[in-house]
Design a protein around this motif. Structure first.
Motif, PDB file in Angstrom:
ATOM      1  N   ILE A 160       6.701   4.705   6.715  1.00 48.18           N
ATOM      2  CA  ILE A 160       7.467   4.940   5.050  1.00 48.18           C
ATOM      3  C   ILE A 160       8.741   5.249   5.074  1.00 48.18           C
ATOM      4  O   ILE A 160       8.918   6.860   5.365  1.00 48.18           O
ATOM      5  CB  ILE A 160       6.385   5.109   4.344  1.00 48.18           C
ATOM      6  N   ALA A 165      10.567   6.427  -1.197  1.00 43.15           N
ATOM      7  CA  ALA A 165       8.891   6.862  -1.661  1.00 43.15           C
ATOM      8  C   ALA A 165       8.892   7.959  -0.409  1.00 43.15           C
ATOM      9  O   ALA A 165       7.841   8.842  -0.303  1.00 43.15           O
ATOM     10  CB  ALA A 165       8.398   5.284  -1.183  1.00 43.15           C
ATOM     11  N   GLU A 195       1.078  -1.325   0.096  1.00 41.40           N
ATOM     12  CA  GLU A 195       0.154  -0.196   0.313  1.00 41.40           C
ATOM     13  C   GLU A 195       0.965   1.322  -0.341  1.00 41.40           C
ATOM     14  O   GLU A 195       2.073   0.838   0.100  1.00 41.40           O
ATOM     15  CB  GLU A 195      -0.637  -0.321   1.376  1.00 41.40           C
ATOM     16  N   GLU A 196       0.169   2.500  -0.668  1.00 39.42           N
ATOM     17  CA  GLU A 196       0.996   4.191  -0.676  1.00 39.42           C
ATOM     18  C   GLU A 196       2.041   4.088   0.993  1.00 39.42           C
ATOM     19  O   GLU A 196       2.975   4.334   0.921  1.00 39.42           O
ATOM     20  CB  GLU A 196      -0.444   4.954  -0.456  1.00 39.42           C
ATOM     21  N   LYS A 224       7.642  12.827  -0.511  1.00 36.71           N
ATOM     22  CA  LYS A 224       7.107  13.475   0.178  1.00 36.71           C
ATOM     23  C   LYS A 224       7.416  14.436   1.066  1.00 36.71           C
ATOM     24  O   LYS A 224       6.589  14.450   2.177  1.00 36.71           O
ATOM     25  CB  LYS A 224       5.917  11.643   0.941  1.00 36.71           C
ATOM     26  N   GLN A 284      -6.619   5.501   3.515  1.00 42.42           N
ATOM     27  CA  GLN A 284      -7.119   4.928   3.063  1.00 42.42           C
ATOM     28  C   GLN A 284      -6.356   3.363   2.920  1.00 42.42           C
ATOM     29  O   GLN A 284      -6.078   2.152   1.887  1.00 42.42           O
ATOM     30  CB  GLN A 284      -6.952   5.206   1.150  1.00 42.42           C
ATOM     31  N   SER A 285      -4.541   3.085   3.276  1.00 41.88           N
ATOM     32  CA  SER A 285      -4.032   2.060   3.421  1.00 41.88           C
ATOM     33  C   SER A 285      -4.712   1.156   4.094  1.00 41.88           C
ATOM     34  O   SER A 285      -4.467   0.364   3.845  1.00 41.88           O
ATOM     35  CB  SER A 285      -2.621   2.290   3.675  1.00 41.88           C
ATOM     36  N   THR A 302       4.686  16.841   1.168  1.00 41.87           N
ATOM     37  CA  THR A 302       3.688  16.658   1.039  1.00 41.87           C
ATOM     38  C   THR A 302       2.661  16.770   2.201  1.00 41.87           C
ATOM     39  O   THR A 302       3.384  17.241   3.279  1.00 41.87           O
ATOM     40  CB  THR A 302       3.076  14.856   0.792  1.00 41.87           C
ATOM     41  N   GLN A 339      -3.375   9.076   3.013  1.00 41.42           N
ATOM     42  CA  GLN A 339      -3.108   8.087   2.561  1.00 41.42           C
ATOM     43  C   GLN A 339      -2.970   7.112   3.610  1.00 41.42           C
ATOM     44  O   GLN A 339      -3.381   5.836   3.020  1.00 41.42           O
ATOM     45  CB  GLN A 339      -1.965   8.705   1.813  1.00 41.42           C
TER      46      GLN A 339
END
Length: 433
Positions: A322, A326, A302-303, A330, A344-345, A333, A341
């Motif tokens: 993370i 990757a 996942e993200e 971010k 949602q993951s 971000t 994110q």
């Protein structure tokens, strides 16, 4: 002046050195840019949510001597944090599935490597084609997730050494959190007449042999006979004019070059507290078709790929992680986007709608360590040039400027608090000579 020592940075390395030096009769002043002690150690302990939860360093990875000796001396307890490692892929949970196919072949080929290269070059050259897609993806995930490194920059020799000495040792968490160690070191330093100033952002170091003058952003000037620089490597790598960047007058070109040759990773950590430990409910049990009670770590594609619980302790907190390229992508971000994110993951993994997942969330904290101006990353990793660069940085400049930090440690516990404490202790001994 002769007995006076300045230290920049009140993280584990700086405070370990401060405590050692002050106990030996040196007059020590510590300058810390933040409004708190600890650096990359940041325990949330006096808040209404996240009781003793770590935004920074969290585990003692194995029976590490300097850390455990310090805990025993301070009378601080620690407890078992061993937990099962699971994987979620293709819609299914896999228990204890950390075995990577072709790993033995990978180590065999690494052992045959005679000249160091970055690990990604090595992997692409030795394991091309569809047959090894999974292996390549696994190495990328592991190097960027665990080492928080860029595989295109990380030394194959260093990773070979790490992987061959990897023992799945006992994992521990500290009673009351890692801040207990920080508080103990700071108290010891102050008890021996040491001073610690917060919100002291160092901008310039003017030096000559036996004399140092440090200027902070509010115009304050501190003088001493010796200076120990115990800031994170990411801060030393910052470009001139960036927040937290330090100017040396005169310059120290050999050292400046060595600093830029070392690797410093990227990481973002997410703390989510939910109304219940939904991952332990009946639906999750049925979905996993096995006992998820023991699930400690969960890896996914996942993200936000990596999650862990507070197991074996029962808690409604999930930690997301993370690292590597990757996370570096971010850096700018917004936290609100990273929050989405993360939710949602988890929604994808546990087959719950995003809205329902969001409804279960009662508190969150996101620590984008790479965006933080006084850290600018996670922890060090070895590049091809790092071993030589480390040797240079471990030699004092005219017995006047000294460096300390986890990036200067040369052992099997790289990138840990143990590495920082060891470096601080060793440089303090050097300064006392």
């Amino acid at each position: 002046m002769k007995n006076k020592i300045l230290i920049i940075g009140a993280g584990a390395a700086g405070l370990m050195a401060a405590r050692t030096l002050s106990k030996s009769g040196k007059q020590v002043t510590v300058l810390e840019a933040r409004n708190r002690l600890g650096g990359r150690i940041h325990t949330l302990s006096d808040e209404s949510f996240f009781k003793v939860t770590e935004l920074g360093a969290e585990f003692i990875h194995g029976d590490l001597p300097v850390t455990l000796n310090l805990l025993n001396e301070a009378g601080i307890g620690y407890h078992n944090a061993n937990a099962e490692m699971w994987r979620y892929e293709n819609g299914a949970f896999k228990e204890n599935s950390m075995v990577i196919e072709d790993w033995d072949l990978l180590l065999k080929k690494l052992n045959g490597l005679e000249q160091d290269t970055n690990v990604w070059n090595f992997i692409e050259k030795e394991f091309p084609g569809d047959k090894y897609t999974w292996l390549r993806n696994s190495v990328w995930s592991y190097v960027s997730g665990y080492d928080t490194a860029d595989p295109r920059n990380a030394s194959a020799f260093a990773l070979r050494n790490e992987w061959q000495h990897e023992e799945m040792d006992a994992q521990h968490r500290i009673d009351g959190g890692y801040c207990s160690i920080i508080s103990y070191l700071a108290t010891e330093c102050k008890a021996n007449s040491g001073e610690i100033f917060l919100n002291a952002v160092v901008q310039e170091i003017e030096w000559k042999k036996g004399n140092v003058k440090v200027t902070t952003d509010d115009g304050s000037v501190y003088e001493a006979g010796q200076l120990l620089i115990a800031t994170p490597l990411g801060v030393l790598q910052a470009a001139k004019g960036e927040t937290g960047a330090i100017v040396f007058t005169p310059e120290i070109p050999k050292y400046a070059k060595a600093i830029q040759q070392m690797g410093f990773g990227a990481v973002i950590k997410l703390l989510f507290e939910f109304d219940t430990a939904f991952w332990l409910d009946r639906q999750s049990h049925e979905m996993a078709d096995i006992n998820v009670d023991k699930m400690g770590y969960l890896f996914s594609d996942e993200e936000i790929p990596t999650w862990w619980t507070q197991a074996p302790d029962h808690s409604t907190v999930l930690t997301g992680w993370i690292g590597g390229p990757a996370a570096a992508d971010k850096t700018n971000t917004p936290n609100t986007e990273i929050l989405e994110q993360g939710l949602q993951s988890l929604a994808n993994i546990f087959k719950i709608s995003f809205e329902e997942m969001k409804g279960k969330l009662i508190a969150y904290r996101i620590m984008n360590w790479t965006a933080d101006p006084f850290t600018r990353g996670s922890y060090a990793y070895d590049t091809i040039e790092a071993p030589v660069a480390r040797k240079i940085l471990n030699i004092p400049v005219e017995n006047t400027l000294f460096f300390a930090g986890e990036y200067l440690y040369d052992g099997t516990a790289m990138g840990t608090v143990e590495a920082a404490l060891t470096s601080g202790l060793e440089v303090a001994k050097k300064m006392l000579k």
